[in-house]
Design a protein around this motif. Structure first.
Motif, PDB file in Angstrom:
ATOM      1  N   GLY A 143       7.658  -2.351  -0.316  1.00  0.00           N
ATOM      2  CA  GLY A 143       7.221  -1.844   0.986  1.00  0.00           C
ATOM      3  C   GLY A 143       7.465  -0.359   1.142  1.00  0.00           C
ATOM      4  N   ARG A 144       7.372   0.381   0.067  1.00  0.00           N
ATOM      5  CA  ARG A 144       7.665   1.816   0.131  1.00  0.00           C
ATOM      6  C   ARG A 144       6.501   2.636   0.664  1.00  0.00           C
ATOM      7  NH1 ARG A 144      10.638   1.518  -5.422  1.00  0.00           N
ATOM      8  NH2 ARG A 144      12.719   1.036  -4.667  1.00  0.00           N
ATOM      9  N   ARG A 145       5.269   2.194   0.386  1.00  0.00           N
ATOM     10  CA  ARG A 145       4.111   2.986   0.844  1.00  0.00           C
ATOM     11  C   ARG A 145       2.906   2.078   0.993  1.00  0.00           C
ATOM     12  NH1 ARG A 145       5.241   3.936  -4.390  1.00  0.00           N
ATOM     13  NH2 ARG A 145       6.610   5.649  -3.906  1.00  0.00           N
ATOM     14  N   GLY A 146       1.893   2.624   1.639  1.00  0.00           N
ATOM     15  CA  GLY A 146       0.630   1.915   1.774  1.00  0.00           C
ATOM     16  C   GLY A 146       0.727   0.645   2.602  1.00  0.00           C
ATOM     17  N   GLU A 147      -0.067  -0.325   2.207  1.00  0.00           N
ATOM     18  CA  GLU A 147      -0.123  -1.570   2.975  1.00  0.00           C
ATOM     19  C   GLU A 147       1.177  -2.353   2.890  1.00  0.00           C
ATOM     20  OE1 GLU A 147      -3.192  -5.062   4.164  1.00  0.00           O
ATOM     21  OE2 GLU A 147      -3.658  -3.849   2.430  1.00  0.00           O
ATOM     22  N   ALA A 148       1.879  -2.270   1.759  1.00  0.00           N
ATOM     23  CA  ALA A 148       3.169  -2.955   1.639  1.00  0.00           C
ATOM     24  C   ALA A 148       4.170  -2.399   2.649  1.00  0.00           C
ATOM     25  CB  ALA A 148       3.711  -2.829   0.218  1.00  0.00           C
ATOM     26  N   HIS A 149       4.135  -1.091   2.874  1.00  0.00           N
ATOM     27  CA  HIS A 149       4.991  -0.472   3.897  1.00  0.00           C
ATOM     28  C   HIS A 149       4.649  -1.042   5.273  1.00  0.00           C
ATOM     29  CE1 HIS A 149       6.910   2.637   6.373  1.00  0.00           C
ATOM     30  NE2 HIS A 149       5.759   2.710   7.012  1.00  0.00           N
ATOM     31  N   LYS A 150       3.362  -1.097   5.568  1.00  0.00           N
ATOM     32  CA  LYS A 150       2.907  -1.617   6.864  1.00  0.00           C
ATOM     33  C   LYS A 150       3.386  -3.055   7.057  1.00  0.00           C
ATOM     34  CE  LYS A 150      -1.305  -2.320   9.561  1.00  0.00           C
ATOM     35  NZ  LYS A 150      -2.762  -2.110   9.598  1.00  0.00           N
ATOM     36  N   VAL A 151       3.240  -3.882   6.034  1.00  0.00           N
ATOM     37  CA  VAL A 151       3.672  -5.279   6.116  1.00  0.00           C
ATOM     38  C   VAL A 151       5.178  -5.365   6.351  1.00  0.00           C
ATOM     39  CG1 VAL A 151       3.946  -7.405   4.767  1.00  0.00           C
ATOM     40  CG2 VAL A 151       1.754  -6.197   4.768  1.00  0.00           C
ATOM     41  N   ALA A 152       5.950  -4.602   5.596  1.00  0.00           N
ATOM     42  CA  ALA A 152       7.411  -4.639   5.742  1.00  0.00           C
ATOM     43  C   ALA A 152       7.846  -4.231   7.140  1.00  0.00           C
ATOM     44  CB  ALA A 152       8.069  -3.751   4.687  1.00  0.00           C
ATOM     45  N   VAL A 153       7.195  -3.226   7.700  1.00  0.00           N
ATOM     46  CA  VAL A 153       7.531  -2.786   9.061  1.00  0.00           C
ATOM     47  C   VAL A 153       7.155  -3.871  10.067  1.00  0.00           C
ATOM     48  CG1 VAL A 153       7.007  -1.093  10.863  1.00  0.00           C
ATOM     49  CG2 VAL A 153       7.405  -0.324   8.520  1.00  0.00           C
ATOM     50  N   LEU A 154       5.959  -4.450   9.927  1.00  0.00           N
ATOM     51  CA  LEU A 154       5.516  -5.488  10.854  1.00  0.00           C
ATOM     52  C   LEU A 154       6.405  -6.728  10.809  1.00  0.00           C
ATOM     53  CD1 LEU A 154       1.652  -5.249  10.316  1.00  0.00           C
ATOM     54  CD2 LEU A 154       2.904  -4.652  12.399  1.00  0.00           C
ATOM     55  N   LEU A 155       6.921  -7.041   9.622  1.00  0.00           N
ATOM     56  CA  LEU A 155       7.816  -8.191   9.480  1.00  0.00           C
ATOM     57  C   LEU A 155       9.243  -7.878   9.912  1.00  0.00           C
ATOM     58  CD1 LEU A 155       6.621  -9.577   6.037  1.00  0.00           C
ATOM     59  CD2 LEU A 155       6.442 -10.741   8.245  1.00  0.00           C
ATOM     60  N   GLY A 156       9.522  -6.608  10.193  1.00  0.00           N
ATOM     61  CA  GLY A 156      10.869  -6.219  10.601  1.00  0.00           C
ATOM     62  C   GLY A 156      11.824  -6.084   9.430  1.00  0.00           C
ATOM     63  N   MET A 157      11.283  -5.938   8.220  1.00  0.00           N
ATOM     64  CA  MET A 157      12.120  -5.832   7.036  1.00  0.00           C
ATOM     65  C   MET A 157      12.549  -4.404   6.747  1.00  0.00           C
ATOM     66  SD  MET A 157      10.171  -8.593   4.592  1.00  0.00           S
ATOM     67  CE  MET A 157      11.235  -8.299   3.184  1.00  0.00           C
ATOM     68  N   LYS A 158      11.955  -3.454   7.468  1.00  0.00           N
ATOM     69  CA  LYS A 158      12.366  -2.059   7.342  1.00  0.00           C
ATOM     70  C   LYS A 158      11.942  -1.315   8.600  1.00  0.00           C
ATOM     71  CE  LYS A 158       9.943   1.003   4.965  1.00  0.00           C
ATOM     72  NZ  LYS A 158       9.245   1.755   3.917  1.00  0.00           N
ATOM     73  N   GLU A 159      12.643  -0.231   8.851  1.00  0.00           N
ATOM     74  CA  GLU A 159      12.238   0.644   9.944  1.00  0.00           C
ATOM     75  C   GLU A 159      11.181   1.584   9.404  1.00  0.00           C
ATOM     76  OE1 GLU A 159      15.566   2.662  11.620  1.00  0.00           O
ATOM     77  OE2 GLU A 159      16.449   0.827  12.385  1.00  0.00           O
ATOM     78  N   GLY A 160      10.259   1.950  10.236  1.00  0.00           N
ATOM     79  CA  GLY A 160       9.243   2.875   9.780  1.00  0.00           C
ATOM     80  C   GLY A 160       8.142   3.022  10.797  1.00  0.00           C
ATOM     81  N   VAL A 161       7.251   3.911  10.483  1.00  0.00           N
ATOM     82  CA  VAL A 161       6.112   4.202  11.352  1.00  0.00           C
ATOM     83  C   VAL A 161       4.861   3.747  10.625  1.00  0.00           C
ATOM     84  CG1 VAL A 161       4.813   6.058  12.460  1.00  0.00           C
ATOM     85  CG2 VAL A 161       7.303   6.183  12.327  1.00  0.00           C
ATOM     86  N   ILE A 162       3.985   3.114  11.364  1.00  0.00           N
ATOM     87  CA  ILE A 162       2.697   2.712  10.804  1.00  0.00           C
ATOM     88  C   ILE A 162       1.662   3.703  11.297  1.00  0.00           C
ATOM     89  CG2 ILE A 162       0.931   0.931  10.739  1.00  0.00           C
ATOM     90  CD1 ILE A 162       3.199  -1.101  11.268  1.00  0.00           C
ATOM     91  N   VAL A 163       1.094   4.427  10.352  1.00  0.00           N
ATOM     92  CA  VAL A 163       0.093   5.434  10.681  1.00  0.00           C
ATOM     93  C   VAL A 163      -1.245   4.933  10.167  1.00  0.00           C
ATOM     94  CG1 VAL A 163      -0.626   7.823  10.318  1.00  0.00           C
ATOM     95  CG2 VAL A 163       1.799   7.270  10.480  1.00  0.00           C
ATOM     96  N   ASP A 164      -2.250   4.941  11.023  1.00  0.00           N
ATOM     97  CA  ASP A 164      -3.583   4.559  10.582  1.00  0.00           C
ATOM     98  C   ASP A 164      -4.074   5.603   9.599  1.00  0.00           C
ATOM     99  OD1 ASP A 164      -3.773   2.251  12.091  1.00  0.00           O
ATOM    100  OD2 ASP A 164      -4.622   3.297  13.819  1.00  0.00           O
ATOM    101  N   GLU A 165      -4.482   5.128   8.422  1.00  0.00           N
ATOM    102  CA  GLU A 165      -4.971   6.051   7.409  1.00  0.00           C
ATOM    103  C   GLU A 165      -6.361   6.527   7.806  1.00  0.00           C
ATOM    104  OE1 GLU A 165      -4.782   4.195   3.625  1.00  0.00           O
ATOM    105  OE2 GLU A 165      -2.642   3.823   3.799  1.00  0.00           O
ATOM    106  N   PRO A 166      -6.635   7.813   7.632  1.00  0.00           N
ATOM    107  CA  PRO A 166      -7.970   8.311   7.976  1.00  0.00           C
ATOM    108  C   PRO A 166      -9.017   7.659   7.087  1.00  0.00           C
ATOM    109  CG  PRO A 166      -6.683  10.011   6.885  1.00  0.00           C
ATOM    110  CD  PRO A 166      -5.773   8.839   7.098  1.00  0.00           C
TER     111      PRO A 166
END
Length: 79
Positions: A45-68
């Protein structure tokens, strides 16, 4: 960091909600395979969609930025 879930806790959270991984993925517009991979630890879940999934599942803190979105050829010709 309080509030960060482990993979086991994230799975239990989904089960508590009565939600499958597939349903969670559809609800959030993410790839189900990526969701399974994050939950199993194959993706960190370091970058990309895996990052988004990890944040949504509450497995990491982070910001979800819509990719242009890349402009298609049709959009470029009308600008």
């Amino acid at each position: 960091m309080p509030g960060i879930r482990t993979a086991a806790q994230a799975k239990a959270w989904l089960e508590h909600q009565g939600k499958s991984v597939q349903a969670f993925a559809r609800e959030h517009g993410v790839d189900p395979a990526t969701t399974y991979q994050v939950l199993s630890g194959r993706k960190k879940g370091r970058r990309g969609e895996a990052h988004k999934v990890a944040v949504l599942l509450g497995m990491k803190e982070g910001v979800i930025v819509d990719e242009p979105r890349a402009q298609s050829h049709d959009e470029q010709s009308t600008n």
